[in-house]
Motif scaffolding. Structure first.
Motif, PDB file in Angstrom:
ATOM      1  N   MET A   1      11.093  39.641  14.507  1.00 27.52           N
ATOM      2  CA  MET A   1      12.152  38.981  15.284  1.00 27.52           C
ATOM      3  C   MET A   1      12.111  39.471  16.728  1.00 27.52           C
ATOM      4  N   LEU A   2      12.407  38.576  17.666  1.00 33.89           N
ATOM      5  CA  LEU A   2      12.515  38.980  19.061  1.00 33.89           C
ATOM      6  C   LEU A   2      13.649  39.978  19.226  1.00 33.89           C
ATOM      7  N   THR A   3      13.465  40.940  20.104  1.00 31.93           N
ATOM      8  CA  THR A   3      14.539  41.870  20.432  1.00 31.93           C
ATOM      9  C   THR A   3      14.294  42.435  21.820  1.00 31.93           C
ATOM     10  N   GLY A   4      15.371  42.670  22.549  1.00 30.13           N
ATOM     11  CA  GLY A   4      15.267  43.252  23.877  1.00 30.13           C
ATOM     12  C   GLY A   4      14.763  42.305  24.950  1.00 30.13           C
ATOM     13  N   GLU A   5      14.722  40.985  24.668  1.00 25.31           N
ATOM     14  CA  GLU A   5      14.238  40.003  25.637  1.00 25.31           C
ATOM     15  C   GLU A   5      15.391  39.489  26.507  1.00 25.31           C
ATOM     16  N   THR A   6      15.031  38.985  27.674  1.00 27.30           N
ATOM     17  CA  THR A   6      15.955  38.232  28.515  1.00 27.30           C
ATOM     18  C   THR A   6      15.414  36.812  28.577  1.00 27.30           C
ATOM     19  N   ILE A   7      16.066  35.911  27.850  1.00 25.85           N
ATOM     20  CA  ILE A   7      15.563  34.552  27.649  1.00 25.85           C
ATOM     21  C   ILE A   7      16.306  33.581  28.565  1.00 25.85           C
ATOM     22  N   VAL A   8      15.540  32.803  29.323  1.00 20.54           N
ATOM     23  CA  VAL A   8      16.089  31.668  30.058  1.00 20.54           C
ATOM     24  C   VAL A   8      15.706  30.421  29.277  1.00 20.54           C
ATOM     25  N   CYS A   9      16.714  29.654  28.844  1.00 15.26           N
ATOM     26  CA  CYS A   9      16.479  28.497  27.986  1.00 15.26           C
ATOM     27  C   CYS A   9      16.883  27.220  28.712  1.00 15.26           C
ATOM     28  N   ALA A  10      15.917  26.351  28.989  1.00 13.26           N
ATOM     29  CA  ALA A  10      16.197  25.039  29.579  1.00 13.26           C
ATOM     30  C   ALA A  10      16.407  24.046  28.437  1.00 13.26           C
ATOM     31  N   LEU A  25      19.182  28.419  17.713  1.00 13.10           N
ATOM     32  CA  LEU A  25      18.152  29.456  17.864  1.00 13.10           C
ATOM     33  C   LEU A  25      18.572  30.509  18.883  1.00 13.10           C
ATOM     34  N   MET A  26      19.150  30.074  19.992  1.00 18.97           N
ATOM     35  CA  MET A  26      19.563  31.049  21.005  1.00 18.97           C
ATOM     36  C   MET A  26      20.686  31.947  20.485  1.00 18.97           C
ATOM     37  N   THR A  27      21.547  31.398  19.630  1.00 18.79           N
ATOM     38  CA  THR A  27      22.611  32.214  19.036  1.00 18.79           C
ATOM     39  C   THR A  27      22.013  33.276  18.116  1.00 18.79           C
ATOM     40  N   VAL A  28      21.018  32.887  17.326  1.00 14.48           N
ATOM     41  CA  VAL A  28      20.359  33.861  16.458  1.00 14.48           C
ATOM     42  C   VAL A  28      19.723  34.968  17.299  1.00 14.48           C
ATOM     43  N   TYR A  29      19.007  34.602  18.340  1.00 12.64           N
ATOM     44  CA  TYR A  29      18.340  35.619  19.159  1.00 12.64           C
ATOM     45  C   TYR A  29      19.355  36.527  19.851  1.00 12.64           C
ATOM     46  N   ALA A  30      20.490  35.967  20.269  1.00 11.42           N
ATOM     47  CA  ALA A  30      21.526  36.800  20.900  1.00 11.42           C
ATOM     48  C   ALA A  30      22.051  37.847  19.929  1.00 11.42           C
ATOM     49  N   ARG A  31      22.119  37.497  18.645  1.00 13.48           N
ATOM     50  CA  ARG A  31      22.582  38.463  17.642  1.00 13.48           C
ATOM     51  C   ARG A  31      21.590  39.599  17.457  1.00 13.48           C
ATOM     52  N   HIS A  32      20.339  39.378  17.854  1.00 16.17           N
ATOM     53  CA  HIS A  32      19.300  40.389  17.685  1.00 16.17           C
ATOM     54  C   HIS A  32      18.995  41.107  18.998  1.00 16.17           C
ATOM     55  N   ASN A  33      20.043  41.316  19.772  1.00 17.10           N
ATOM     56  CA  ASN A  33      19.946  42.141  20.977  1.00 17.10           C
ATOM     57  C   ASN A  33      19.031  41.532  22.038  1.00 17.10           C
ATOM     58  N   ASN A  34      19.060  40.209  22.171  1.00 14.00           N
ATOM     59  CA  ASN A  34      18.405  39.524  23.279  1.00 14.00           C
ATOM     60  C   ASN A  34      19.478  38.906  24.172  1.00 14.00           C
ATOM     61  N   ARG A  35      19.243  38.915  25.474  1.00 10.27           N
ATOM     62  CA  ARG A  35      20.156  38.267  26.409  1.00 10.27           C
ATOM     63  C   ARG A  35      19.660  36.843  26.664  1.00 10.27           C
ATOM     64  N   VAL A  36      20.611  35.889  26.707  1.00  9.90           N
ATOM     65  CA  VAL A  36      20.250  34.482  26.849  1.00  9.90           C
ATOM     66  C   VAL A  36      21.027  33.857  28.006  1.00  9.90           C
ATOM     67  N   LEU A  37      20.293  33.194  28.910  1.00 11.25           N
ATOM     68  CA  LEU A  37      20.912  32.315  29.896  1.00 11.25           C
ATOM     69  C   LEU A  37      20.518  30.895  29.502  1.00 11.25           C
ATOM     70  N   ARG A 369      14.043  30.171  10.692  1.00 11.98           N
ATOM     71  CA  ARG A 369      13.339  29.431  11.746  1.00 11.98           C
ATOM     72  C   ARG A 369      13.130  30.304  12.988  1.00 11.98           C
ATOM     73  N   ALA A 370      14.138  31.069  13.360  1.00 10.89           N
ATOM     74  CA  ALA A 370      14.021  31.940  14.526  1.00 10.89           C
ATOM     75  C   ALA A 370      12.963  33.007  14.308  1.00 10.89           C
ATOM     76  N   GLU A 371      12.889  33.518  13.100  1.00 12.07           N
ATOM     77  CA  GLU A 371      11.880  34.525  12.768  1.00 12.07           C
ATOM     78  C   GLU A 371      10.479  33.926  12.847  1.00 12.07           C
ATOM     79  N   ALA A 372      10.313  32.713  12.340  1.00  8.57           N
ATOM     80  CA  ALA A 372       9.002  32.055  12.386  1.00  8.57           C
ATOM     81  C   ALA A 372       8.577  31.796  13.826  1.00  8.57           C
ATOM     82  N   ALA A 373       9.505  31.353  14.666  1.00 13.31           N
ATOM     83  CA  ALA A 373       9.187  31.113  16.079  1.00 13.31           C
ATOM     84  C   ALA A 373       8.830  32.414  16.780  1.00 13.31           C
TER      85      ALA A 373
END
Length: 384
Positions: A1-10, A25-37, A369-373
């Protein structure tokens, strides 16, 4: 799983609009300690003319909507960006300058650019080639109605595929269409927030008041009431069972005069995502009544997995992505069969079948799905 990323999502859909793949997907990644814009799709100068409600979006702003998630409403853009490449370049340059300012205010340095939009290929220079790119292709963009030039959009998409570190699609038909553009293209279907929609099976959850007193059985649909909805099949169902109720939950953006001609068809509009289980609990059968066209044959409907997570019987028109779920899901080849299968589903439901549906939904969760991506991105990421 992604962790510690700063994701910009268009994204292709507003954060506060109909919830689908990007928000999930962005909500799942946010739960795993990723920042999302999360960037809402920009509106153009013409948008408020076509839809006056969009006047509220004329000013740019950033709002925090959850832990680790911020939503950016970008400035207004020039129209015709999907028709003229030079216009899109101007728009993406404007967006890029504004985006850099907002990232600086947040004190963030992006480590991943995740996009759903072919036209965002002209936004890539803002990241200077140092930020990995994931293109998550969820639709056949050239098939959407509106102001687009097929050649322009196709060219931008091919360029985006060629520059992306990881390329994903949601449906097998899309994979077949796009695989030549991206040899490493990976199919990752949509999914469901199983725990959320599973509330519809809880005895203690109250049914939404708006549908609690409707005469049953109740046939339900959750999603946009748009041009691709098979209104003829819904009208046939309403005519065959005038004592039933047919409820279509979602925003209406097409002519529905045919549906409004039936007293047992209800269009209560869009409802808050958090409230949807209370509506689903009232439904005896859930339907996916889509016309078959170039847009819908490339769709992997999120609502399929959500209906299953709620334990509900499902009847769909013959969408390619739904066929593989037969016989758990009824597949209608025509209007007469649609009416027949819904009628059978009302009569033949059981707790055992409901449990089977929920199990299939668990196998198709957004977390999976988030894990597979994330695995795909890790395998494709280029050394920097």
């Amino acid at each position: 799983m992604l962790t510690g990323e700063t994701i910009v999502c268009a994204a292709a859909a507003d954060w506060h609009g109909m919830w689908a793949r990007a928000q999930q997907l962005m909500t799942v990644y946010a739960r795993h300690n990723n920042r999302v814009l999360y960037i809402d799709p920009p509106i153009t100068l013409l948008s408020p003319i076509k839809n006056p409600e969009l006047r509220r979006r004329l000013s740019a702003r950033v709002d925090q909507v959850g832990e680790n998630i911020f939503v950016y409403r970008p400035p207004v853009m020039l129209p015709f960006g999907n028709m003229r490449r030079w216009v899109n370049r101007l728009n993406q340059q404007r967006l890029g300058r504004a985006l850099i300012k907002e990232l600086r205010k947040l004190g963030w340095s992006p480590t991943l650019f995740w996009t759903y939009l072919p036209n965002s290929v002209d936004l890539l220079p803002v990241f200077g080639g140092d930020v990995p790119v994931c293109y998550d292709c969820a639709d056949e963009h050239t098939a959407f109605p509106g102001l687009i030039d097929v050649k322009t959009v196709s060219t931008m998409e091919r360029e985006l595929f060629s520059r992306a570190d990881a390329s994903l699609v949601t449906a097998r038909e899309l994979w077949e269409r796009k695989k030549a553009c991206a040899p490493g293209l990976t199919l990752i279907p949509n999914g469901a927030e199983v725990k959320h929609f599973g509330q519809a099976m809880e005895e203690t959850l109250p049914v939404a008041r708006e549908v609690a007193e409707l005469p049953g059985p109740v046939v339900g649909y959750v999603g946009a009431v748009s041009s691709w909805l098979d209104q003829e099949s819904l009208a046939a169902l309403a005519g065959a069972h005038p004592d039933w109720s047919i409820v279509l939950i979602g925003p209406v953006d097409t002519d529905v005069s045919l549906l409004r001609g039936y007293k047992n068809i209800y269009l209560p509009g869009k409802k808050d995502y958090r409230e949807l289980p209370r509506y689903l609990k009232a439904f005896n059968v859930c339907v996916i009544p889509f016309k078959l066209n170039e847009l819908t044959v490339n769709v992997n409907p999120v609502k399929l997995y959500e209906y299953l997570a709620a334990g509900k019987p499902v009847v769909s028109t013959a969408l390619p992505e739904v066929r593989e779920f037969a016989p758990l899901v009824g597949i209608a080849e025509n209007t007469a069969q649609f009416v027949e299968l819904v009628t059978e589903a009302v009569k033949n439901d059981s707790k055992a079948e409901a449990a089977r549906r929920v199990q299939v939904a668990r196998e198709n969760s957004w977390e999976a799905r988030a894990e597979a991506a994330a695995r795909k991105l890790a395998a494709c990421r280029k050394p920097r």
